[in-house]
Design an enzyme around this catalytic site. Structure first.
Site, PDB file in Angstrom:
ATOM      1  N   ASP A 141     -38.675  15.435   8.400  1.00  0.00           N
ATOM      2  CA  ASP A 141     -38.329  16.100   7.142  1.00  0.00           C
ATOM      3  C   ASP A 141     -39.131  15.525   5.982  1.00  0.00           C
ATOM      4  O   ASP A 141     -38.697  15.554   4.839  1.00  0.00           O
ATOM      5  CB  ASP A 141     -36.828  15.954   6.879  1.00  0.00           C
ATOM      6  CG  ASP A 141     -36.329  16.932   5.813  1.00  0.00           C
ATOM      7  OD1 ASP A 141     -35.274  16.660   5.223  1.00  0.00           O
ATOM      8  OD2 ASP A 141     -37.015  17.950   5.568  1.00  0.00           O
ATOM      9  N   LYS A 144     -44.902  18.058   4.811  1.00  0.00           N
ATOM     10  CA  LYS A 144     -45.018  19.000   5.948  1.00  0.00           C
ATOM     11  C   LYS A 144     -46.343  18.870   6.686  1.00  0.00           C
ATOM     12  O   LYS A 144     -46.415  19.163   7.873  1.00  0.00           O
ATOM     13  CB  LYS A 144     -44.795  20.438   5.452  1.00  0.00           C
ATOM     14  CG  LYS A 144     -43.494  20.593   4.662  1.00  0.00           C
ATOM     15  CD  LYS A 144     -42.297  19.898   5.338  1.00  0.00           C
ATOM     16  CE  LYS A 144     -41.132  19.656   4.400  1.00  0.00           C
ATOM     17  NZ  LYS A 144     -40.114  18.737   4.970  1.00  0.00           N
ATOM     18  N   ASP A 169     -37.363  20.037  10.267  1.00  0.00           N
ATOM     19  CA  ASP A 169     -36.860  20.888   9.194  1.00  0.00           C
ATOM     20  C   ASP A 169     -38.015  21.690   8.585  1.00  0.00           C
ATOM     21  O   ASP A 169     -39.181  21.306   8.704  1.00  0.00           O
ATOM     22  CB  ASP A 169     -36.207  20.022   8.100  1.00  0.00           C
ATOM     23  CG  ASP A 169     -35.470  20.869   7.062  1.00  0.00           C
ATOM     24  OD1 ASP A 169     -35.345  20.411   5.910  1.00  0.00           O
ATOM     25  OD2 ASP A 169     -35.034  21.991   7.405  1.00  0.00           O
ATOM     26  N   ASN A 170     -37.711  22.808   7.943  1.00  0.00           N
ATOM     27  CA  ASN A 170     -38.662  23.567   7.123  1.00  0.00           C
ATOM     28  C   ASN A 170     -39.836  24.204   7.853  1.00  0.00           C
ATOM     29  O   ASN A 170     -40.917  24.351   7.280  1.00  0.00           O
ATOM     30  CB  ASN A 170     -39.236  22.667   6.008  1.00  0.00           C
ATOM     31  CG  ASN A 170     -38.170  21.939   5.261  1.00  0.00           C
ATOM     32  OD1 ASN A 170     -38.113  20.721   5.304  1.00  0.00           O
ATOM     33  ND2 ASN A 170     -37.304  22.670   4.591  1.00  0.00           N
ATOM     34  N   GLU A 199     -32.270  25.428   2.227  1.00  0.00           N
ATOM     35  CA  GLU A 199     -31.043  24.854   1.649  1.00  0.00           C
ATOM     36  C   GLU A 199     -30.676  25.488   0.304  1.00  0.00           C
ATOM     37  O   GLU A 199     -31.523  25.674  -0.556  1.00  0.00           O
ATOM     38  CB  GLU A 199     -31.194  23.325   1.469  1.00  0.00           C
ATOM     39  CG  GLU A 199     -32.435  22.863   0.754  1.00  0.00           C
ATOM     40  CD  GLU A 199     -33.546  22.511   1.730  1.00  0.00           C
ATOM     41  OE1 GLU A 199     -33.570  23.058   2.837  1.00  0.00           O
ATOM     42  OE2 GLU A 199     -34.419  21.719   1.370  1.00  0.00           O
TER      43      GLU A 199
HETATM   44  N1  LIG Z   1     -45.542   9.871   5.468  1.00  0.00           N
HETATM   45  C1  LIG Z   1     -44.395   9.530   4.885  1.00  0.00           C
HETATM   46  N2  LIG Z   1     -43.786   8.361   5.167  1.00  0.00           N
HETATM   47  C2  LIG Z   1     -42.616   8.039   4.573  1.00  0.00           C
HETATM   48  N3  LIG Z   1     -41.980   8.818   3.662  1.00  0.00           N
HETATM   49  C3  LIG Z   1     -42.573   9.975   3.355  1.00  0.00           C
HETATM   50  C4  LIG Z   1     -43.783  10.397   3.942  1.00  0.00           C
HETATM   51  N4  LIG Z   1     -44.103  11.613   3.438  1.00  0.00           N
HETATM   52  C5  LIG Z   1     -43.145  11.944   2.559  1.00  0.00           C
HETATM   53  N5  LIG Z   1     -42.206  10.959   2.501  1.00  0.00           N
HETATM   54  C6  LIG Z   1     -40.987  10.974   1.692  1.00  0.00           C
HETATM   55  O1  LIG Z   1     -40.170  11.987   2.240  1.00  0.00           O
HETATM   56  C7  LIG Z   1     -39.699  12.854   1.197  1.00  0.00           C
HETATM   57  C8  LIG Z   1     -40.476  14.121   1.233  1.00  0.00           C
HETATM   58  C9  LIG Z   1     -39.974  15.238   1.724  1.00  0.00           C
HETATM   59  C10 LIG Z   1     -40.802  16.482   1.750  1.00  0.00           C
HETATM   60  N6  LIG Z   1     -39.925  17.627   1.836  1.00  0.00           N
HETATM   61  C11 LIG Z   1     -40.286  18.755   1.237  1.00  0.00           C
HETATM   62  O2  LIG Z   1     -41.367  18.877   0.662  1.00  0.00           O
HETATM   63  C12 LIG Z   1     -39.321  19.873   1.256  1.00  0.00           C
HETATM   64  C13 LIG Z   1     -39.544  20.940   0.376  1.00  0.00           C
HETATM   65  C14 LIG Z   1     -38.656  21.995   0.338  1.00  0.00           C
HETATM   66  N7  LIG Z   1     -38.910  23.067  -0.563  1.00  0.00           N
HETATM   67  O3  LIG Z   1     -39.895  22.999  -1.338  1.00  0.00           O
HETATM   68  O4  LIG Z   1     -38.157  24.102  -0.568  1.00  0.00           O
HETATM   69  C15 LIG Z   1     -37.520  22.031   1.169  1.00  0.00           C
HETATM   70  C16 LIG Z   1     -37.311  20.977   2.059  1.00  0.00           C
HETATM   71  O5  LIG Z   1     -36.210  20.960   2.894  1.00  0.00           O
HETATM   72  C17 LIG Z   1     -38.195  19.896   2.121  1.00  0.00           C
HETATM   73  O6  LIG Z   1     -37.947  18.898   3.024  1.00  0.00           O
HETATM   74  C18 LIG Z   1     -39.941  12.094  -0.087  1.00  0.00           C
HETATM   75  O7  LIG Z   1     -38.848  11.238  -0.362  1.00  0.00           O
HETATM   76  C19 LIG Z   1     -41.201  11.317   0.243  1.00  0.00           C
HETATM   77  O8  LIG Z   1     -41.341  10.143  -0.542  1.00  0.00           O
HETATM   78 MG   LIG Z   2     -36.489  19.496   4.437  1.00  0.00          MG
END
Ligand SMILES: Nc1ncnc2c1ncn2[C@@H]1O[C@H](/C=C/CNC(=O)c2cc([N+](=O)[O-])cc(O)c2O)[C@@H](O)[C@H]1O
Ligand SMILES: [Mg+2]
Length: 214
Positions: A141, A144, A169-170, A199
């Site tokens: 999650d 992406k 997810d997504n 969501e």
């Molecule tokens: N390689 C990595 N290692 C560790 N932590 C990492 C990481 N990449 C991202 N993160 C962390 O994970 C979270 C990102 C989630 C991206 N979800 C999304 O971008 C997202 C967007 C929508 N949306 O736009 O509708 C809906 C959703 O359910 C979503 O999960 C943030 O807290 C980020 O700091």
């Molecule tokens: Mg998500």
């Protein structure tokens, strides 16, 4: 000074949820996101699918990629058997700090290990740092465009065993086209799409459940 959305989400948990009651924490976040501010938690509709997969797999070891504020972390951990371990990776220090407090409020600190860092750096260290052989369940999650590289990395690091489950997810919204293409066409996985909604909205989204065949 201006607060952040994760800070306001935490405040809602501390105001409306009961300490030590994980499901009330989940409910408080969903209420905040429906009534006050949208946030990118897996949410209550997809959350029910997540619950059913966690209950079915009954995992001893879980890896979550992308903690954010800890909503799915708490949701998953609340359903784990007594000695199970959940490791969750989050590289944004602010989000990690909020998630730690949400996890603490839920009383799940002993089941959850939040690691502050990037999945690409930490996946190769799982065995040496945490004594993990393989993961029974992985919840993807995070960003992406990391789903596919991190899945390949988990394969290379031998973190998946015959029967390991990946739940992503997504896969529709925002979408993970390269991951879907790979996982649905690879002979090493058997995949199933659980159709739902993004969501707190009416947009289509869903979870892709994939079994690693070894
Ligand atoms: N390689 C990595 N290692 C560790 N932590 C990492 C990481 N990449 C991202 N993160 C962390 O994970 C979270 C990102 C989630 C991206 N979800 C999304 O971008 C997202 C967007 C929508 N949306 O736009 O509708 C809906 C959703 O359910 C979503 O999960 C943030 O807290 C980020 O700091
Ligand atoms: Mg998500």
């Amino acid at each position: 000074t201006q607060t952040t959305r994760p800070q306001r989400m935490l405040a809602a948990v501390q105001k409306n949820a009961t300490r030590g009651d994980p499901r009330s924490v989940v409910k408080a976040i969903d209420q905040f996101c429906r009534q006050k501010e949208w946030a990118m938690n897996v949410g209550d509709e997809k959350g029910c699918i997540l619950d059913s997969v966690v209950t079915e797999v009954n995992p001893a070891t879980v890896l979550e990629l992308g903690t954010y504020c800890g909503y799915s972390t708490v949701r998953i951990a609340s359903l784990l058997p007594p000695d199970a371990k959940l490791i969750t990776l989050e590289f944004n220090p602010h989000n990690a700090a909020i998630a730690r407090q949400v996890i603490a409020w839920a009383g799940l600190g002993d089941k959850i290990q939040l690691v502050e860092g990037a999945s690409g750096d930490w996946i190769p260290k799982m065995k040496e740092k945490f004594g993990i052989e393989t993961f029974d369940l992985v919840f993807l999650d995070h960003w992406k465009d990391r789903y596919l590289p991190d899945t390949k990395l988990m394969e290379e690091c031998g973190l998946l065993r015959k029967g390991s489950i990946l739940l992503a997810d997504n896969v529709i919204s925002p979408g993970t086209p390269d991951y879907l293409e790979y996982i649905r066409n690879s002979p090493r996985y058997k995949s199933q799409y659980f159709r739902s909604h993004l969501e707190y909205t009416k947009a289509e989204d869903g979870l892709e459940k994939s079994v690693f065949l070894g």
